[in-house]
Design a protein around this motif. Structure first.
Motif, PDB file in Angstrom:
ATOM      1  N   PHE A 552       0.853  -1.194   0.000  1.00 37.71           N
ATOM      2  CA  PHE A 552       0.000   0.000   0.000  1.00 37.71           C
ATOM      3  C   PHE A 552       0.885   1.239   0.000  1.00 37.71           C
ATOM      4  N   PHE A 553       0.466   2.283  -0.709  1.00 40.21           N
ATOM      5  CA  PHE A 553       1.337   3.439  -0.927  1.00 40.21           C
ATOM      6  C   PHE A 553       1.674   4.210   0.341  1.00 40.21           C
ATOM      7  N   ALA A 554       0.877   4.047   1.410  1.00 39.55           N
ATOM      8  CA  ALA A 554       1.129   4.770   2.652  1.00 39.55           C
ATOM      9  C   ALA A 554       0.772   3.888   3.836  1.00 39.55           C
ATOM     10  N   GLN A 555       1.629   3.913   4.855  1.00 41.14           N
ATOM     11  CA  GLN A 555       1.293   3.206   6.088  1.00 41.14           C
ATOM     12  C   GLN A 555       0.581   4.197   6.994  1.00 41.14           C
ATOM     13  N   VAL A 556      -0.715   3.995   7.121  1.00 37.49           N
ATOM     14  CA  VAL A 556      -1.570   4.946   7.823  1.00 37.49           C
ATOM     15  C   VAL A 556      -2.153   4.290   9.069  1.00 37.49           C
ATOM     16  N   THR A 557      -2.868   5.083   9.846  1.00 41.99           N
ATOM     17  CA  THR A 557      -3.548   4.559  11.032  1.00 41.99           C
ATOM     18  C   THR A 557      -4.838   3.850  10.620  1.00 41.99           C
ATOM     19  N   ARG A 558      -5.384   3.087  11.562  1.00 42.33           N
ATOM     20  CA  ARG A 558      -6.639   2.371  11.319  1.00 42.33           C
ATOM     21  C   ARG A 558      -7.729   2.989  12.190  1.00 42.33           C
ATOM     22  N   LYS A 559      -8.825   3.374  11.573  1.00 42.15           N
ATOM     23  CA  LYS A 559      -9.933   3.972  12.316  1.00 42.15           C
ATOM     24  C   LYS A 559     -10.661   2.887  13.091  1.00 42.15           C
ATOM     25  N   THR A 560     -10.884   3.135  14.388  1.00 43.01           N
ATOM     26  CA  THR A 560     -11.552   2.150  15.240  1.00 43.01           C
ATOM     27  C   THR A 560     -12.850   2.678  15.837  1.00 43.01           C
ATOM     28  N   LYS A 563     -13.787   8.863  16.370  1.00 46.25           N
ATOM     29  CA  LYS A 563     -12.616   9.730  16.424  1.00 46.25           C
ATOM     30  C   LYS A 563     -11.417   9.025  17.036  1.00 46.25           C
ATOM     31  N   SER A 564     -11.371   7.732  16.923  1.00 52.39           N
ATOM     32  CA  SER A 564     -10.253   6.986  17.494  1.00 52.39           C
ATOM     33  C   SER A 564      -9.557   6.186  16.399  1.00 52.39           C
ATOM     34  N   TYR A 565      -8.250   6.055  16.572  1.00 51.72           N
ATOM     35  CA  TYR A 565      -7.413   5.394  15.568  1.00 51.72           C
ATOM     36  C   TYR A 565      -6.385   4.542  16.294  1.00 51.72           C
ATOM     37  N   GLN A 566      -5.856   3.561  15.595  1.00 53.64           N
ATOM     38  CA  GLN A 566      -4.834   2.712  16.190  1.00 53.64           C
ATOM     39  C   GLN A 566      -3.647   2.599  15.259  1.00 53.64           C
ATOM     40  N   ALA A 567      -2.507   2.300  15.855  1.00 55.60           N
ATOM     41  CA  ALA A 567      -1.287   2.092  15.085  1.00 55.60           C
ATOM     42  C   ALA A 567      -1.429   0.855  14.206  1.00 55.60           C
ATOM     43  N   THR A 568      -0.645   0.819  13.137  1.00 58.78           N
ATOM     44  CA  THR A 568      -0.628  -0.344  12.249  1.00 58.78           C
ATOM     45  C   THR A 568       0.779  -0.926  12.204  1.00 58.78           C
ATOM     46  N   THR A 569       0.848  -2.234  12.040  1.00 56.24           N
ATOM     47  CA  THR A 569       2.132  -2.933  11.961  1.00 56.24           C
ATOM     48  C   THR A 569       2.154  -3.782  10.695  1.00 56.24           C
ATOM     49  N   TRP A 570       3.054  -3.448   9.802  1.00 57.44           N
ATOM     50  CA  TRP A 570       3.242  -4.216   8.582  1.00 57.44           C
ATOM     51  C   TRP A 570       4.350  -5.246   8.799  1.00 57.44           C
ATOM     52  N   GLN A 571       4.291  -6.300   8.016  1.00 58.91           N
ATOM     53  CA  GLN A 571       5.289  -7.361   8.124  1.00 58.91           C
ATOM     54  C   GLN A 571       5.981  -7.593   6.769  1.00 58.91           C
ATOM     55  N   ILE A 572       7.280  -7.794   6.840  1.00 55.11           N
ATOM     56  CA  ILE A 572       8.050  -8.257   5.681  1.00 55.11           C
ATOM     57  C   ILE A 572       8.594  -9.635   6.038  1.00 55.11           C
ATOM     58  N   LYS A 573       8.201 -10.622   5.265  1.00 55.70           N
ATOM     59  CA  LYS A 573       8.676 -11.991   5.491  1.00 55.70           C
ATOM     60  C   LYS A 573       9.741 -12.332   4.446  1.00 55.70           C
ATOM     61  N   PHE A 574      10.845 -12.908   4.932  1.00 57.23           N
ATOM     62  CA  PHE A 574      11.941 -13.245   4.024  1.00 57.23           C
ATOM     63  C   PHE A 574      12.721 -14.408   4.626  1.00 57.23           C
ATOM     64  N   SER A 659      -0.861   7.554  16.526  1.00 59.84           N
ATOM     65  CA  SER A 659      -2.200   7.253  16.006  1.00 59.84           C
ATOM     66  C   SER A 659      -3.274   8.154  16.597  1.00 59.84           C
ATOM     67  N   GLN A 660      -3.060   9.454  16.508  1.00 60.07           N
ATOM     68  CA  GLN A 660      -4.076  10.376  17.008  1.00 60.07           C
ATOM     69  C   GLN A 660      -5.008  10.885  15.910  1.00 60.07           C
ATOM     70  N   SER A 661      -4.651  10.665  14.634  1.00 62.99           N
ATOM     71  CA  SER A 661      -5.482  11.185  13.547  1.00 62.99           C
ATOM     72  C   SER A 661      -5.344  10.291  12.332  1.00 62.99           C
ATOM     73  N   PRO A 662      -6.235  10.440  11.341  1.00 62.26           N
ATOM     74  CA  PRO A 662      -6.141   9.622  10.131  1.00 62.26           C
ATOM     75  C   PRO A 662      -5.000  10.035   9.224  1.00 62.26           C
ATOM     76  N   PHE A 663      -4.407  11.199   9.470  1.00 60.59           N
ATOM     77  CA  PHE A 663      -3.402  11.719   8.548  1.00 60.59           C
ATOM     78  C   PHE A 663      -1.969  11.457   9.008  1.00 60.59           C
ATOM     79  N   GLN A 664      -1.819  10.835  10.160  1.00 59.63           N
ATOM     80  CA  GLN A 664      -0.487  10.440  10.592  1.00 59.63           C
ATOM     81  C   GLN A 664      -0.059   9.190   9.831  1.00 59.63           C
TER      82      GLN A 664
END
Length: 679
Positions: A552-560, A563-574, A659-664
């Motif tokens: 995905f072009f941007a790693q963004v927060t997840r809306k829960t 007005k609340s958002y949570q951090a996201t964690t991506w994984q690279i497997k190798f 993760s305080q806003s959708p634009f972080q």
């Protein structure tokens, strides 16, 4: 309304008169009628007469037989522009202070932003003959203005030449030694055109369209979206635009591409174009993004702005330092091709005129001694090579590299440099470069090469003097590299454009960008991440996944919640077949953007505390919300201990922890895992 709100809302509707009163039926469809007979146009354009000036009570009028420019006296505001049967191409419903003007946004240290339309207090004819008129409107600062006006002497100039279908404007800003400290957030030239005439906007070959009306942005006709500048058109005057999103940031461009943009009226056929022939007076380098034209109809010439960079690009003047800079000239060009029913002749002619202006730079006509002419400047030439022994045993040509001169600083400092001049070029296919017409002064030479990470800087100060021709010979850039590439994701080009940009939510479409190369300019794409990854975050498997589809072009927060958002964690497997227990691996992470973000990286342990690496809080470029695909460039070189890795399957956890806003969020440019040097 605050000063900052006024600045951001410069495309707001003019409420004095509605479009219904003006007559929406006059908006042209595909083939509007021509408003001026060809014979009238030919006789008008052929009548090239000398330039004349009339100084009236409260106004100055300059006429060259093609156009008539009216300026307030002594304010120096552009109040009238008569051309080809249109008494005034500027918005006659606006007061005279809101048609064409220079402005600044400034602040005292730690103070609020102050928006100021620059009004001169003294008028002077600098030069006058039948071939040229140059006038000046100055505003001098003194201590009685402290806290009220930006502590600058400002000299606004306007130039009209014989036989020229347009006028030039430039300004000299000066902060004298010992004057108060301040920050300069933005400065520009703005023009507000007649909304009953100018409907069609063009900023590039593939970015032009009939635009919404300013009245369409009123609460009665639109719905404000999550980001203040964006609205959903719910009841637009032109029903064909219903359901579209309008947002001025969707029409941003990189400095290197902002040569010409503007608007077209079909009845009468008149094109209004802002042409910027040089980037030398802009800040932030060739890929810094700026606003262009947008709903108003508004046309801007941006010089300073924090857009897509944040506070890093706001010049701060401290300890009474002396500073002086010339902005412009920029050219306001008007045209009226014989075929006034088709936008293409307007646009092609404007592009041709822009090429003429670029070839004429630096101009010979500005009278101010602060604007250096060609013979007063110097040049710097050389050839740039790249040395990466893990790619090629021989040095390779730095093809299409960006090479530039900017104030002395660290490698890469040019993208945050905000006070001096910058001069950039691209290398040819064998790495040759020539930077011409460089103003006199002390510089460092900088470069970056698409396809390679990092920044080059020549470790010497280059002093350019009048007439100097400096040949630097062969220069060699050795990009960061410790060992062989084990795997990589993306293309090192300082942009996230190669990654997956989703289709917009059908409710938030700008039809210009449907099936368009710049699909990332659609509104609300940050919300599409949670739609696509509703149950878990992104997982990328090296050797299996395709970054054009699966990253995905941007790693963004997840809306829960509302007005609340949570951090996201991506994984690279190798996989690592054999671990070198004595060597240090290296992870190179290049970011194309960061907005109030913190990237935490963990190896094979998603809960490691503290994380194996963190950027801490970085970035304020807002590129996610403003559809920019990149902001400022960041490069992190991370030592990876062998004990963090496992024989066989491995996972890297990338957490954007704020993760305080959708634009972080962050945009990645490129990620590379390197083996130890001896592998």
């Amino acid at each position: 309304m605050s000063s900052n709100q006024k600045l951001e809302d410069d495309a707001s509707p003019y409420l004095h008169q509605t479009i219904e009163q003006l007559g929406f039926q006059d908006i042209p469809a595909l083939f509007p009628e021509q408003g001026i007979k060809d014979s009238e146009r030919e006789s008008h354009t052929m009548a090239i007469i000398g330039v004349s000036i009339q100084v009236q009570d409260g106004h100055v009028v300059i006429d060259n037989g093609i156009l008539q420019l009216t300026l307030s006296n002594p304010g120096g505001l552009v109040t009238g522009l008569r051309y080809m049967g249109m008494d005034n191409v500027l918005e006659v419903l606006n007061d005279e202070g809101n048609r064409g003007y220079w402005d600044v946004v400034w602040s005292e240290p730690q103070g609020p932003g102050i928006f100021d339309v620059i009004q001169g207090t003294q008028f002077e004819i600098i030069y006058e003959d039948e071939n040229q008129v140059e006038v000046s409107f100055t505003r001098k600062w003194d201590p009685s203005f402290q806290g009220k006006l930006v502590p600058l002497n400002i000299d606004k100039r306007f130039v009209v030449l014989r036989g020229t279908s347009g006028f030039y404007t430039y300004a000299i800003y000066e902060h004298q030694a010992g004057w108060p400290d301040f920050d300069l957030g933005e400065t520009r030239v703005a023009f507000k055109l007649r909304k009953d005439k100018f409907y069609y906007m063009a900023i590039a070959d593939d970015r032009q369209r009939i635009m919404p009306m300013p009245d369409d942005r009123t609460p009665q006709r639109s719905q404000q979206l999550a980001y203040p500048e964006a609205v959903l058109l719910t009841n637009p005057i032109n029903p064909d635009l219903k359901g579209e999103v309008d947002d001025k940031y969707q029409y941003s461009c990189e400095n290197k591409d902002i040569k010409v943009h503007g608007w077209i009226s079909f009845k009468p056929p008149v094109g209004f174009w802002q042409i910027t022939p040089s980037d030398e007076f802009r800040t932030g380098g060739p890929v810094k993004q700026n606003l262009t034209s947008h709903v108003g109809p508004t046309t801007l010439a941006m010089f300073f702005s924090a857009h897509y960079a944040g506070d890093d690009l706001v010049p701060r003047f401290r300890n009474g330092e002396y500073w002086k800079k010339v902005f412009g000239p920029v050219f306001i060009y008007l045209n009226s091709p014989l075929d006034g029913t088709d936008p293409q002749p307007f646009w092609e002619d404007a592009k041709s005129q822009a090429s003429i202006e670029v070839a004429s730079w630096p101009y010979v006509f500005p009278v101010s001694e602060d604007f250096q002419k060609s013979e007063q400047r110097g040049s710097v030439t050389g050839r740039l090579l790249v040395r990466d022994r893990f790619i090629d045993e021989n040095d390779v040509y730095a093809n299409a590299a960006f090479v530039g001169m900017a104030l002395p600083g660290e490698a890469g400092s040019w993208q945050r440099e905000s006070k001096g001049y910058q001069f950039w070029t691209r290398t040819d296919d064998v790495g040759n470069f020539s930077i011409t017409n460089v103003r006199t002064g002390d510089y460092n030479l900088y470069a970056w090469v698409p396809g390679f990470i990092g920044d080059y800087k020549l470790d010497m100060t280059i002093t350019v003097t009048s007439g100097s021709q400096i040949d630097l010979g062969d220069l060699v850039y050795e990009p960061p590299r410790d060992g062989p590439t084990l795997w990589e994701i993306g293309i090192p080009d300082r942009s996230a454009a190669e990654f997956f940009a989703p289709d917009p939510n059908p409710k938030y479409v700008n039809r210009l960008y449907v099936d368009h190369p710049d699909r990332f300019r659609q509104y609300g794409l940050w919300e599409r991440y949670a739609d696509l990854y509703s149950d878990s975050d992104l997982i990328y498997t090296v050797g299996v996944s395709d970054y054009t589809k699966d990253w995905f072009f941007a790693q963004v927060t997840r809306k829960t919640g509302d007005k609340s958002y949570q951090a996201t964690t991506w994984q690279i497997k190798f996989q690592v077949d054999d671990i070198d227990q004595t060597g240090i691996y290296k992870l190179r992470v290049a970011l194309a953007s960061a907005t109030l973000s913190e990237l935490q990286i963990r190896f094979n342990d998603s809960t490691a505390s503290p994380p194996h690496f963190t950027t801490k809080l970085i970035g304020r470029d807002n590129a996610i919300a403003r559809h920019g695909i990149h902001g400022l460039y960041w490069l992190f070189n991370i030592d990876v201990k062998s004990e963090w890795l496992l024989q066989g399957d491995n996972t890297i956890y990338l957490t954007q922890a704020r993760s305080q806003s959708p634009f972080q969020g962050i945009m990645y440019d490129y990620i590379r895992m390197e083996g130890p040097p001896g592998q």
